[in-house]
Design an enzyme around this catalytic site. Structure first.
Site, mmCIF file in Angstrom:
data_model
loop_
_atom_site.group_PDB
_atom_site.id
_atom_site.type_symbol
_atom_site.label_atom_id
_atom_site.label_comp_id
_atom_site.label_asym_id
_atom_site.label_seq_id
_atom_site.Cartn_x
_atom_site.Cartn_y
_atom_site.Cartn_z
ATOM 1 N N HIS A 80 32.809 -13.996 -0.928
ATOM 2 C CA HIS A 80 34.054 -14.437 -0.914
ATOM 3 C C HIS A 80 34.360 -14.886 -1.973
ATOM 4 C CE1 HIS A 80 32.877 -14.650 4.069
ATOM 5 N NE2 HIS A 80 32.400 -13.803 2.960
ATOM 6 N N ARG A 108 25.957 -17.436 12.873
ATOM 7 C CA ARG A 108 24.384 -17.597 12.548
ATOM 8 C C ARG A 108 23.884 -19.307 12.514
ATOM 9 N NH1 ARG A 108 23.852 -13.769 9.177
ATOM 10 N NH2 ARG A 108 25.382 -13.149 8.140
ATOM 11 N N ASP A 145 32.992 -6.511 2.867
ATOM 12 C CA ASP A 145 32.263 -7.866 3.061
ATOM 13 C C ASP A 145 31.159 -7.470 2.663
ATOM 14 O OD1 ASP A 145 32.500 -10.655 3.353
ATOM 15 O OD2 ASP A 145 30.734 -10.100 4.774
ATOM 16 N N ASP A 177 40.426 -10.267 7.180
ATOM 17 C CA ASP A 177 39.816 -11.495 7.352
ATOM 18 C C ASP A 177 39.893 -12.474 5.380
ATOM 19 O OD1 ASP A 177 37.426 -10.309 6.537
ATOM 20 O OD2 ASP A 177 36.849 -11.123 8.002
ATOM 21 N N HIS A 178 39.634 -12.166 4.589
ATOM 22 C CA HIS A 178 39.521 -12.488 3.410
ATOM 23 C C HIS A 178 38.873 -11.737 2.631
ATOM 24 C CE1 HIS A 178 35.081 -12.245 4.631
ATOM 25 N NE2 HIS A 178 35.120 -12.673 5.349
ATOM 26 N N SER A 235 34.793 -15.445 7.046
ATOM 27 C CA SER A 235 35.489 -14.950 9.158
ATOM 28 C C SER A 235 34.918 -15.546 10.176
ATOM 29 C CB SER A 235 34.194 -13.733 9.373
ATOM 30 O OG SER A 235 33.660 -12.929 8.261
ATOM 31 N N ARG A 283 29.113 -23.356 10.859
ATOM 32 C CA ARG A 283 29.934 -22.962 11.551
ATOM 33 C C ARG A 283 28.943 -21.845 12.480
ATOM 34 N NH1 ARG A 283 31.495 -16.934 7.584
ATOM 35 N NH2 ARG A 283 30.741 -16.210 9.803
ATOM 36 N N ASP A 328 26.720 -17.242 -0.222
ATOM 37 C CA ASP A 328 27.814 -18.294 -0.400
ATOM 38 C C ASP A 328 28.774 -18.637 -2.078
ATOM 39 O OD1 ASP A 328 28.397 -17.963 2.031
ATOM 40 O OD2 ASP A 328 28.111 -19.800 2.640
ATOM 41 N N ASP A 353 36.929 -6.372 6.833
ATOM 42 C CA ASP A 353 36.331 -7.377 6.651
ATOM 43 C C ASP A 353 36.303 -7.561 4.325
ATOM 44 O OD1 ASP A 353 33.880 -9.807 6.379
ATOM 45 O OD2 ASP A 353 34.417 -9.196 8.282
ATOM 46 N N HIS A 410 28.525 -8.525 -0.619
ATOM 47 C CA HIS A 410 27.397 -9.260 -0.853
ATOM 48 C C HIS A 410 26.717 -9.283 -1.030
ATOM 49 C CE1 HIS A 410 29.757 -12.731 1.737
ATOM 50 N NE2 HIS A 410 29.593 -12.112 3.057
ATOM 51 N N LYS A 469 29.028 -7.305 12.688
ATOM 52 C CA LYS A 469 30.459 -7.776 13.119
ATOM 53 C C LYS A 469 31.096 -8.167 14.066
ATOM 54 C CE LYS A 469 31.259 -8.604 8.235
ATOM 55 N NZ LYS A 469 31.184 -10.071 7.659
HETATM 56 O O1 LIG Z 1 27.490 -13.296 6.108
HETATM 57 C C1 LIG Z 1 28.100 -14.716 6.615
HETATM 58 O O2 LIG Z 1 27.666 -15.634 7.783
HETATM 59 C C2 LIG Z 1 29.177 -15.055 5.971
HETATM 60 C C3 LIG Z 1 29.617 -15.504 4.037
HETATM 61 O O3 LIG Z 1 28.222 -16.691 4.272
HETATM 62 O O4 LIG Z 1 30.495 -13.561 5.447
HETATM 63 P P1 LIG Z 1 31.309 -13.580 7.316
HETATM 64 O O5 LIG Z 1 32.361 -15.004 7.149
HETATM 65 O O6 LIG Z 1 32.300 -12.891 6.406
HETATM 66 O O7 LIG Z 1 30.529 -13.304 8.148
HETATM 67 MN MN LIG Z 2 34.647 -11.883 7.239
HETATM 68 MN MN LIG Z 3 30.898 -12.170 4.234
#
Ligand SMILES: O=C(O)[C@@H](CO)OP(=O)(O)O
Ligand SMILES: [Mn+2]
Ligand SMILES: [Mn+2]
Length: 559
Positions: free
Chosen positions: A501, A289, A430, A471-472, A81, A286, A171, A28, A434, A361
């Site tokens: 990212h 979360r 990842d 993934d990125h 992700s 998204r 972000d 990740d 962050h 994750k």
């Molecule tokens: O932590 C998250 O929500 C994102 C960044 O906003 O990271 P990832 O896409 O790697 O889950």
């Molecule tokens: Mn990711």
């Molecule tokens: Mn991330």
């Protein structure tokens, strides 16, 4: 074959055998960038990943992991992700939430949809509450979409609006929250000039308030509930700009982890708790979360924390966040219909699958991989293992995270012989990237590399095949850069740490003793992206990919 002519049955690959154990490893936040001191992957000791890159040029390449290649609106959109794992698992490029919301707002269709019609009756006597991440990061939400929705809803009868903000810094640059709150305040002031009673009602940092995922820590959701619904928080302010500025003055504070606050009036009363008759929209597009918050807002039966008071509201998500749970049941924009994913095909063709990561994750290699669908396709064929993440810490204090434990589970699954595909996500580069802690991120990258080694060793033992990708980007560049690519300095002459990212491509490597002779990356897919990986993996399992999948990255040379 059903009457529609559809069949799950995949054609046999003309050259590649079935029955090889495949390790599918996703690092990740592991991109490819110029080597320099801010490239933690370069700085870290990563002998395993280095050997994949340097050992076999026909079996290592880069693939696109950002922008249009993963269904995002523009080439300036970094990968993430959700879109990354969606593309990896689905093998096709779907217009993603960010893009779908843009279109719905541009065309005005958002206001004709079921979700908006559902919440609208509350505008008459109730308040419209908008809850979401306040930034222009474009990973979970976008400020311009919130602005359009505020305008559109007020033109369509919302007379009292309360915004519950979550500050970002993950972000976007840490500290940028102040500017975003100012911008929002200006917009709300304009609405007030037009007779609409619009205000920010509460707030908090995204990682500490509301935006937890995969049930890692319900306290995060509770803090949000208390501030947004009950109007209760440890910090009270008259004004949100002041709130964010003051809370940021506390040593070691940052946008991601600001404590919850509520805005109060002259008499000290919260200006916007959620009460009976109100409408609520979570404005993030998204999914991961928002699922937990959506459960707390929607479910009558709920035992994750004491909600104290459960208002009768009309609740809609920006999107539907979970296609299996149909959660939430009302939403403003149809999510991408990610169906016929590679996971579902493979299970239907006898491929027994094991997937594992740690909590933070876990849903990436299950829920996102399977097109934002929770649960199994076939419990007899699949096993998903979640290793509990440490909760309540920032991962720079524990940069190794659970990489070793994930690798051990994968190793055991490979050696056990019960599975044909063993899929993992290694979170380190990842999650630690962050935090913006460069030293810790270097440790994180090394830990991920060691985990890869353990998995490749197991593949070696069983004569299997490995596919290692990401993934990125994230850890390969930890500094904000100007247009020329030079580190950008702030007004004090300091470099600005990049917690987000990146736009970088990611590596993909294939190999292992089970890889048939002659298999190599094709040269005629120079723009290959993450969506090309699914067909590649299907081939390695001995199948042709469905014809509408993005093309495979590999060919079998006759030798
Ligand atoms: O932590 C998250 O929500 C994102 C960044 O906003 O990271 P990832 O896409 O790697 O889950
Ligand atoms: Mn990711
Ligand atoms: Mn991330």
């Amino acid at each position: 074959m059903g009457s529609s002519g559809f069949s799950w049955k995949l054609k046999d690959h003309p050259k590649l055998p079935k029955g090889k154990t495949i390790a599918m490893v996703v690092l990740d936040g592991w991109g490819e960038a110029k080597p320099n001191q801010y490239n933690c992957i370069h700085v870290a000791e990563t002998p395993t990943m280095d050997s994949l890159k340097n050992g076999a040029p026909e079996k290592w390449r880069l693939v696109k992991a950002h922008g249009k290649a993963v269904g995002l609106p523009t080439e300036d959109d970094m990968g993430n992700s959700e879109v990354g794992h969606n593309a990896l698992g689905a093998g096709r490029i779907f217009a993603q939430g960010a893009k779908l919301v843009d279109i719905a707002l541009e065309t005005g269709k958002i206001y004709d949809g079921e979700g908006f019609k559902y919440i609208k009756p509350s505008f008459e006597t109730g308040t419209l509450h908008l809850i979401g991440l306040l930034s222009d990061g474009g990973v979970h939400s976008r400020l311009d979409q919130l602005q359009l929705l505020l305008k559109g809803a007020s033109q369509r009868g919302a007379k009292r609006i309360r915004v519950h903000i979550l500050t970002d810094g993950r972000d976007v640059l840490d500290g940028s929250s102040v500017g975003f709150v100012q911008t929002l305040e200006n917009d709300l002031a304009k609405l007030r000039e037009n007779g609409i009673d619009a205000q920010i009602a509460s707030g908090g940092g995204r990682m500490y308030v509301t935006m937890d995922r995969y049930e890692n820590d319900w306290e995060v959701i509770k803090r949000g509930w208390d501030a947004q619904v009950l109007g209760e928080a440890p910090h009270k302010f008259k004004n949100a700009v002041e709130a964010v500025k003051k809370l940021r003055e506390v040593p070691n504070s940052n946008d991601q982890y600001l404590p919850p606050f509520v805005i109060v009036d002259e008499s000290g009363k919260a200006v916007g708790p959620i009460v009976d008759g109100d409408a609520v929209v979570t404005v993030n597009f998204r999914a991961d979360r928002m699922v937990m918050a959506a459960k707390s807002l929607e479910y009558a039966d709920f035992d994750k924390f004491d909600r104290v008071r459960v208002p009768k509201i009309r609740y809609a998500g920006m999107l539907q966040y979970d296609g299996e749970l149909k959660l939430p049941s009302h939403y403003l924009v149809e999510p991408p219909e990610i169906e016929r994913t590679s996971g579902e095909y493979l299970v239907n063709n006898g491929v027994r699958t094991f997937a594992c990561s740690e909590t933070v994750k876990f849903g990436h290699v299950t829920f996102f991989w399977n097109g934002n669908r929770s649960g199994y396709f076939n419990t007899d064929m699949e096993e998903y293992v979640e290793i509990p993440s440490d909760s309540g810490i920032t991962f720079n204090v524990q940069p190794k995270m659970k990489a070793l434990e994930i690798a051990e589970k994968a190793r055991d699954a490979i050696l056990g012989g019960k599975f044909d595909q063993v899929r993992v996500n290694l979170p380190n580069s990842d999650m630690v990237g962050h935090t913006g802690d460069i030293e810790a991120t270097v440790v994180a990258c090394k830990a991920a590399d060691e985990a890869v080694k353990m998995i490749l060793d197991a593949i070696e033992q069983v004569g299997g095949i490995y596919v290692v990708t990401a993934d990125h980007g994230n850890a390969e560049d930890m500094v904000k850069r100007d247009k020329k690519g030079e580190p950008q300095l702030d007004k004090n002459g300091q470099i600005q740490i990049l917690t987000s990212h990146t736009l970088e491509p990611v590596p993909i490597a294939i190999g292992g003793p089970g890889l048939a002779p002659g298999v190599r990356f094709r040269k005629d897919v120079p723009n290959g992206g993450l969506a090309n990986v699914a067909a590649t993996v299907m081939n390695l399992h001995g199948f042709e990919a469905p014809s509408d999948y993005e093309t495979t990255l590999i060919e079998v040379a006759d030798n």
